[in-house]
Design a protein around this motif. Sequence first.
Motif: not given
Length: 165
Positions: A88-108
């Motif tokens: 979690s960060a101050k701005v979006l409470d970790g939602m930004d980090a969660m989306l960046a972590t789970v939205m990987m391209p196929p194969g990685i």
Amino acid sequence: MKKVAIIMGSDSDLPIVTPAIKQLKELQIETEVRVMSAHRTPKEAQVFAENAITNNFGVIIAAAGMAAHLGGVLAASTTLPVIGIPCSAKVLDGMDAMLATVMMPPGIPVASVGVNAAKNAALLAAEILAVGDESLMEKLQNMRKEMAAAVIEKDKALQEKIKEI
């Protein structure tokens, strides 16, 4: 037994990953903890991931906040399982980090646990290693039995309290 790497995007993530470090130590899994940035030290992160198999790692845990590209950068350079801990960060409470972590391209792929859920990342890493380690599997099964027993005891105590209401 293979080791687990915990890579933090910043040293400020240490309080978040501390439960993972403690859990892995409790399970007697050798752990290496490092700071590497997907954006500030991408070459170092890539080299670490490229050499992780040779260096006897079995799983990499990547803890990062905000853009949280660390897990993806590491996963792009190894075929080892990578588990992301969105911080979690101050701005979006970790939602930004969660989306960046789970939205990987196929194969990685990058597996993900909940925001700041370092203990679950450690347990998932242990479960992955336990596939080839009966002793570790037994430790994990015993932990589950202990958790279940604790819940049953809490329910018994609750039932007694309810009688007094």
